[in-house]
Scaffold this motif. Structure first.
Motif, mmCIF file in Angstrom:
data_model
loop_
_atom_site.group_PDB
_atom_site.id
_atom_site.type_symbol
_atom_site.label_atom_id
_atom_site.label_comp_id
_atom_site.label_asym_id
_atom_site.label_seq_id
_atom_site.Cartn_x
_atom_site.Cartn_y
_atom_site.Cartn_z
ATOM 1 N N VAL A 142 0.804 -1.236 0.000
ATOM 2 C CA VAL A 142 0.000 0.000 0.000
ATOM 3 C C VAL A 142 0.835 1.283 0.000
ATOM 4 N N TYR A 143 2.133 1.194 -0.343
ATOM 5 C CA TYR A 143 2.950 2.421 -0.297
ATOM 6 C C TYR A 143 2.445 3.494 -1.244
ATOM 7 N N ARG A 144 1.846 3.076 -2.361
ATOM 8 C CA ARG A 144 1.394 4.074 -3.330
ATOM 9 C C ARG A 144 -0.089 4.401 -3.145
ATOM 10 N N ILE A 152 -10.660 -5.307 2.331
ATOM 11 C CA ILE A 152 -11.262 -4.326 1.418
ATOM 12 C C ILE A 152 -10.192 -3.381 0.877
ATOM 13 N N VAL A 153 -9.283 -2.942 1.741
ATOM 14 C CA VAL A 153 -8.221 -2.051 1.272
ATOM 15 C C VAL A 153 -7.428 -2.722 0.161
ATOM 16 N N LEU A 154 -7.138 -4.000 0.345
ATOM 17 C CA LEU A 154 -6.301 -4.686 -0.639
ATOM 18 C C LEU A 154 -7.076 -5.055 -1.900
ATOM 19 N N VAL A 155 -8.376 -5.334 -1.740
ATOM 20 C CA VAL A 155 -9.117 -5.873 -2.886
ATOM 21 C C VAL A 155 -9.934 -4.814 -3.618
ATOM 22 N N SER A 156 -10.753 -4.046 -2.877
ATOM 23 C CA SER A 156 -11.648 -3.110 -3.550
ATOM 24 C C SER A 156 -11.651 -1.766 -2.849
ATOM 25 N N LEU A 204 -5.429 7.556 3.459
ATOM 26 C CA LEU A 204 -6.601 7.075 4.175
ATOM 27 C C LEU A 204 -6.602 5.547 4.214
ATOM 28 N N LEU A 205 -6.244 4.936 3.090
ATOM 29 C CA LEU A 205 -6.228 3.478 3.033
ATOM 30 C C LEU A 205 -5.089 2.922 3.875
ATOM 31 N N GLN A 206 -3.951 3.588 3.837
ATOM 32 C CA GLN A 206 -2.817 3.137 4.647
ATOM 33 C C GLN A 206 -3.197 3.140 6.120
ATOM 34 N N LEU A 216 -15.117 3.583 3.730
ATOM 35 C CA LEU A 216 -14.263 2.688 2.954
ATOM 36 C C LEU A 216 -15.108 1.583 2.337
ATOM 37 N N ILE A 217 -16.005 1.010 3.146
ATOM 38 C CA ILE A 217 -16.819 -0.097 2.660
ATOM 39 C C ILE A 217 -17.829 0.396 1.623
ATOM 40 N N GLY A 218 -18.460 1.544 1.924
ATOM 41 C CA GLY A 218 -19.527 2.017 1.051
ATOM 42 C C GLY A 218 -19.047 2.828 -0.132
ATOM 43 N N GLY A 219 -17.932 3.516 0.028
ATOM 44 C CA GLY A 219 -17.474 4.415 -1.033
ATOM 45 C C GLY A 219 -17.819 5.847 -0.667
ATOM 46 N N ILE A 220 -16.926 6.772 -1.013
ATOM 47 C CA ILE A 220 -17.084 8.152 -0.557
ATOM 48 C C ILE A 220 -17.911 8.994 -1.513
ATOM 49 N N GLN A 221 -17.779 8.741 -2.812
ATOM 50 C CA GLN A 221 -18.329 9.698 -3.759
ATOM 51 C C GLN A 221 -19.815 9.510 -4.036
ATOM 52 N N GLN A 222 -20.347 8.346 -3.713
ATOM 53 C CA GLN A 222 -21.747 8.113 -4.051
ATOM 54 C C GLN A 222 -22.660 8.486 -2.893
ATOM 55 N N ILE A 223 -23.849 8.958 -3.240
ATOM 56 C CA ILE A 223 -24.786 9.376 -2.202
ATOM 57 C C ILE A 223 -25.200 8.186 -1.348
ATOM 58 N N GLY A 224 -25.281 6.997 -1.956
ATOM 59 C CA GLY A 224 -25.708 5.821 -1.201
ATOM 60 C C GLY A 224 -24.576 5.161 -0.435
ATOM 61 N N GLY A 225 -23.349 5.635 -0.642
ATOM 62 C CA GLY A 225 -22.203 4.976 -0.048
ATOM 63 C C GLY A 225 -22.256 4.927 1.465
#
Lengths: 233, 624, 261
Positions: B95-97, B598-602, B101-103, B556-565
């Motif tokens: 995850v260096y790159r 989740i960080v590693l996969v999606s 937030l994910l790190q 992280l699980i839902g996603g930040i940019q979507q209203i439903g996230g």
């Protein structure tokens, strides 16, 4: 393969490079023979620095073929490429200002590949006396010219077979530029191939035989440097 | 104040400064080289203590001597270093790159996993370690008794500083570490294999954390809670000292050690506030800490998905939102009482998480202490009811006001900072609020919190309260969504994309971000108020770091940019917890591993991942 | 009254002087070019006028009002629009949204919390993008535009504030040769029609000598020559210090290659 290709230490074919989504190099091809000094000229923003960063793998790039000393370097990480014997002196010098001069050289030190350690700190202090005097001092206190010398010396500590020198004369006084020229001549004498990017064509002509001109990310001239100077007049 | 008292406090301060420095130096070295703020550093400290407790008794049984004790410390440190090394090789390397937030989330996932492992291996109870042979007594200095072990600690600080200095200045590894701290890419261009360097840094950092933990066992018992406790202290020290600077950590540890020693003696309840004032003050004058330096390359905290375009809402989106709301309206008719309770909590968390998404995704202001505003809202509502005799309605109005006020006070400092320093200050702020809630027992009830915060009579029924929550949460999310699409939301994103350009077209970046901080604080506090009434009680865990991480994990699980996230993330995380809770303490492990996976996969989260898939298919269709 | 007066500007970074005693003026409707080698202090001068940097000494006046030590946002409101050497745009937005943002800021609408911003000032933004020749790409995200087009977006953003003074740091960088001339002509006509003063830097000497009213030559932080394009081109000192090293466009036709973009 043409005979010219086999002797090339650095052979780049169809190099594209990208900053984020924007493409900045378009199919750049260049070959440099062992021990040859080549000038890469072109105006600001034409892509000189980008070529060097792309070869070193510091930015996203792809190429049809790219070998150094016979090794395919298209997918190798930066430190592998350096360890094959390709040195890089960046335009911004990027010396470690928190470290002393001697420590900066230590970071650049790599075991010699052929067994023969050509460049040692002792020898480099002879070539660049200013560095020797400041060996124990913080590199952050150096002038621009001294930083440039340190940046070159640091790369030579890796005993490279070829060096990418990005704008070595930029922003330096004529006296320092002259010293820089001498250092490059010294490098050639040791058989190091040099790719030198320059805006200062007059300076480039003092050290290089051949010139490549780059314009908006593509090579538009490849030939003897005198020929390029004649054209510009 | 007597001289002997002063000396005793001074020595006490030095001893705690020593311990603090040893732990913080490891954190700062790891950050300097890898640019990762390692939440698991506190876990390594805890592991060091447990290793020492386990090893020390058999070793001392062999020979009850001080050198044996020292050997035990060193072995514990080395083992912890090896754990750090494994963490680097198995996880961090991937995850260096990645965005910070994910790190952070991945290292927090580790915190949860290690905490559970410790409970499984050593049990949930505190473990007392043996005292150090030869250092059990006390020495009288200027008339006051000073424990000999404190003097040993005082000596260890400078000793470790000296050793670390030697490693960093007199070994090739150390020189490379310092060079990489300044310019990683250049170090690579000179032929240095960064992976080895990073692995080495994690070993050194882990060993220092472990040594710090092992040193504590004669003074305090090892417990599964000691990871988070030390983490805040170590963060504060590294931030004040300048992240990546070992001398800075030493200086900051000295200052904080003395501040704590004399602060506790003079103003017992004020130490954390003093530390915050110090931290805020230092960061205002020197935004990169006392001896830190600006990031070599522009370090901006990026969100996992990158900064995507905010599309104007389409009729299809409104239709989908309408369907979701309709489903939520009929839900209580189909669900049992327990599911209704869960649904209430999910709706509350969704509002708080959406407010955080508003701040991070659009403002670029990455808050690691979001729970502070949730807790402020809950406490404001609870206190209003219990101490001021407010009704539920008035209390729910007061909660967002309190949240906005809190966000305004802290935001003034926070929005001046950049990147990781900003994130760290939000975290520190949250810890201050947490400490106030725990320590100000007369008002907040301390650890027990406040009980009997019940809704108004008309909202007592679970279904009624569900509809109240649904109404408030949906309205809240809708209002925040409007703001995002209004000129204010545009300006906020503009400031995030390029502060320089925003400033050059007349936008007041600081004020925009402060207002965003206050709006998010108010919305989150409103959610906190709803939560207080749904539970009937409040306690300080609402304000603690794990709660803040929960909110980040929801995004992280839902996603930040979507209203439903936010809603999807809140539902997924909460359901996961409800499902994993019967596993006993194992739920932490499940949650931690989920976050890591989740960080590693999606990294785009569930909704983000689905949206991307849909987009890709649409593109494939249009191009064919 | 003279539009921009810069007097005795001085700025050093860590003991190295980037600007020494720089003085010049810009009148309404004229294009003043600031040329010089890399590191000569062009961007430093720009950043001081734009408010991104504070000078160590010296005065900057716009229409008689001192703008030194004012933040960039205040200087923008006084009528200074600018582009940056490394283009600064809002990468998550479309070209139109970028310009809308600037127009909304000009109308001090940016603390509006309720009314949708999507259509606000859209027509005006589209008109400005048409003006700079970007009508076709206006709904593309600026992150996907070619660099030359991003520079056009920046110009449209700068114009959104109806500026009295335009600061343009390498406005034609990344553009093909034909486009450069057109863009410079556009800037000239804007300056004439609207009475806007323009201060620009440029590495393309053709653009400088064909379009500038006056030229200032900066070397190592000092103005070493100033005058009309013809005067500056003829100056032996300038030829030696700067133009001598310039690998110019004059020879490009000779190669028959003509550049990539």
């Amino acid at each position: 393969m043409t005979p010219g290709q086999t002797s090339a230490i650095l052979d780049v074919r169809g190099l594209d490079a990208f900053y984020g989504q924007a493409q900045s190099l378009f199919g750049v091809s260049l070959q440099i023979a062992r021990g040859e000094a080549v000038a890469l000229v072109g105006r600001n923003g034409a892509g000189k620095s980008t070529v060097m960063k792309a070869i070193m793998g510091l930015i996203d790039r792809r190429a049809q073929a790219m070998t150094f000393a016979g090794h395919d370097i298209r997918t190798r990480p930066t430190h592998h490429i350096a360890r094959l014997g390709l040195g890089y002196v960046p335009e911004e010098r990027r010396i470690f200002t928190d470290l002393t001069v001697a420590e900066n050289l230590e970071v650049g030190r790599l075991p010699a590949r052929g067994g023969r350690q050509i460049w040692t700190s002792t020898r480099l202090y002879e070539i660049f006396p200013n560095l020797g005097e400041m060996a124990r001092r913080s590199a952050g206190h150096m002038s621009g010219g001294e930083q440039q010398m340190l940046s070159i010396a640091r790369t030579l500590m890796g005993n490279p077979d070829a060096v990418l020198l990005d704008e070595p004369s930029e922003g330096l006084s004529p006296l320092i530029v002259e010293q820089m020229g001498q250092a490059i001549v010294e490098m050639k004498r040791e058989g190091i191939a040099v790719l030198l990017s320059e805006q200062n064509l007059a300076f480039a002509a003092t050290v290089a035989e051949r010139a490549l001109r780059i314009e908006t990310g593509a090579i538009t001239f490849d030939g003897p440097i005198e020929q390029l100077m004649d054209r510009i007049g | 104040m007597s001289l002997s008292f002063m000396i005793a406090q001074f020595l006490n301060g030095l001893a705690s400064a020593s311990s603090l420095f040893i732990v913080a130096s490891g954190l700062t070295i790891v950050f300097g080289v890898t640019r990762i703020v390692n939440f698991a550093h506190g876990s390594l400290y805890m592991l060091g203590a447990y290793f020492a407790v386990t090893l020390m008794q058999p070793l001392l049984d062999l020979s009850r001597s001080f050198p044996m004790f020292l050997l035990g410390l060193l072995v514990a440190a080395a083992l912890t270093g090896l754990v750090g090394l494994c963490i680097e090789v198995v996880l961090l390397r991937r995850v260096y790159r990645a965005p910070e937030l994910l790190q952070l989330l991945i290292t927090f996932g580790l915190v949860l996993v290690i905490e559970d492992l410790v409970v499984r291996i050593w049990g949930p109870l505190e473990l007392l370690g043996p005292r150090a042979p030869g250092l059990r007594g006390a020495i009288t200095i200027a008339g006051s008794q000073v424990p000999s072990y404190d003097l040993f600690l005082i000596a260890m600080g400078p000793l470790v500083f000296g050793l670390v200095w030697l490693v960093l200045h007199r070994t090739r590894f150390g020189i490379l570490v310092r060079a990489a701290t300044q310019d990683r890419d250049m170090v690579a261009a000179l032929g240095v294999n960064q992976s080895l360097l990073f692995t080495g840094a994690l070993f050194l950092g882990g060993a220092l954390a472990g040594f710090g933990g092992a040193l504590q066992i004669p003074r305090a018992a090892a417990s599964p809670q000691m990871d988070i406790a030390i983490l805040t202290d170590a963060f504060v020290v590294t931030v004040i000292g300048g992240m990546g600077s070992v001398p800075g950590a030493a200086l900051a540890a000295l200052i904080i050690g003395q501040l704590n020693a004399f602060g506790i003696a003079l103003l017992p309840k004020s130490t954390l506030v003093l530390v915050f004032v110090l931290m805020a003050g230092v960061l205002i004058v020197r935004p990169y800490g006392l001896l830190g330096r600006p990031e070599p390359l522009s370090l901006r905290v990026a969100v996992p998905e990158g900064f995507t375009r905010l599309m104007p809402p389409t009729p299809a989106l409104w239709l989908m939102c309408g369907l979701v709301v309709a489903a939520l309206v009929v839900l209580p008719l189909l669900a049992d009482a327990y599911s209704q309770k869960i649904a209430i909590e999910v709706l509350i968390f969704a509002l708080a998480a959406f407010a955080l998404a508003f701040l991070i995704g659009n403002g670029g202001v990455v808050s690691f202490g979001h729970a502070a505003y949730f807790g402020i809202g809950a406490y404001a509502a609870g206190l209003a009811v219990k101490r001021l005799g407010f009704g539920m309605e008035a209390a729910l109005l007061l909660a967002p006001l309190a949240g906005a006020a809190g966000a305004a006070v802290f935001g003034v400092f926070v929005v001046r900072l950049q990147g990781i320093y900003l994130a760290m200050l939000t975290l520190a702020v949250a810890q201050i609020v947490y400490a106030v809630a725990v320590q100000w027992i007369e008002v907040t009830g301390g650890d027990n919190g406040i009980v009997g915060v019940w809704p108004a009579r008309w909202a007592e029924g679970r279904v009624t309260y569900y509809y109240l929550t649904l109404g408030v949460s949906v309205t809240g999310i809708f209002v925040l969504h409007r703001m995002l699409h209004a000129p204010f939301g545009y300006a906020l994103r503009a400031a995030r994309d390029s502060a320089v350009r925003a400033d050059a077209i007349g936008l007041d970046v600081g004020r925009l971000r402060l207002l965003a901080f206050m709006i998010a604080g108010a919305a989150t506090a409103l959610a906190g108020g709803l939560y207080a009434f749904s539970k009937g009680s409040i306690d300080p865990t609402l304000l603690a770091i794990p709660q803040s991480v929960d909110f980040l994990a929801m995004l992280l699980i839902g996603g930040i940019q979507q209203i439903g996230g936010a809603l999807a993330g809140a539902a997924a995380l909460h359901l996961l917890r409800v499902w994993a809770l019967p596993l006993g303490d194992m739920w932490r492990m499940v949650l931690g591993l989920t976050i890591i996976a989740i960080v590693l996969v999606s990294p785009q989260g569930i909704v983000g991942g689905v949206a991307q898939l849909v987009q890709r298919q649409r593109r494939a269709r249009t191009s064919s | 009254m003279t539009l921009l007066v810069v007097k005795n500007l001085h700025k050093a970074f860590g003991g190295v002087a980037a600007a020494r005693d720089i003085s010049f003026e810009v009148e309404r409707g004229e294009l003043v070019a600031l040329i010089g080698p890399n590191g000569a202090g062009k961007s430093t001068t720009f950043n001081i006028v734009g408010g991104q940097l504070a000078p160590d000494r010296g005065a900057v006046e716009l229409d008689g009002v001192s703008i030194v030590h004012k933040p960039p946002r205040a200087i923008w409101r006084l009528g200074v629009g600018r582009t940056f050497q490394i283009a600064q745009t809002f990468v998550s937005m479309t070209a139109t949204e970028n310009v809308q943002m600037a127009l909304q800021s000009a109308a001090t609408a940016t603390f509006g919390l309720w009314r949708s911003a999507h259509a606000l000032k859209r027509d005006e933004a589209v008109a400005l993008l048409d003006l700079v020749g970007l009508a076709d790409s206006r709904d593309r995200s600026v992150g996907t535009l070619a660099y030359g087009d991003i520079k056009r977006v920046e110009l449209a953003i700068a114009l959104a504030g109806a500026p009295k003074l335009l600061l343009m740091d390498e406005p034609t960088a990344g553009m093909a040769r034909g486009e450069r001339g057109k863009l410079m002509q556009l800037i000239v006509s804007l300056a004439r029609q609207r009475g806007v003063g323009v201060l620009f830097t440029e590495h393309d000497m053709d653009a400088v000598f064909a379009h500038a009213s006056r030229v200032l030559v900066l070397v190592r932080g000092e103005i070493v020559a100033r005058g009309t394009p013809a005067e500056v081109q003829a100056d032996p000192l300038v030829r030696r210090m700067y133009l001598g090293t310039y690998v110019g466009a004059r020879t490009a036709g000779g190669d028959g290659a003509g550049g990539g973009a």
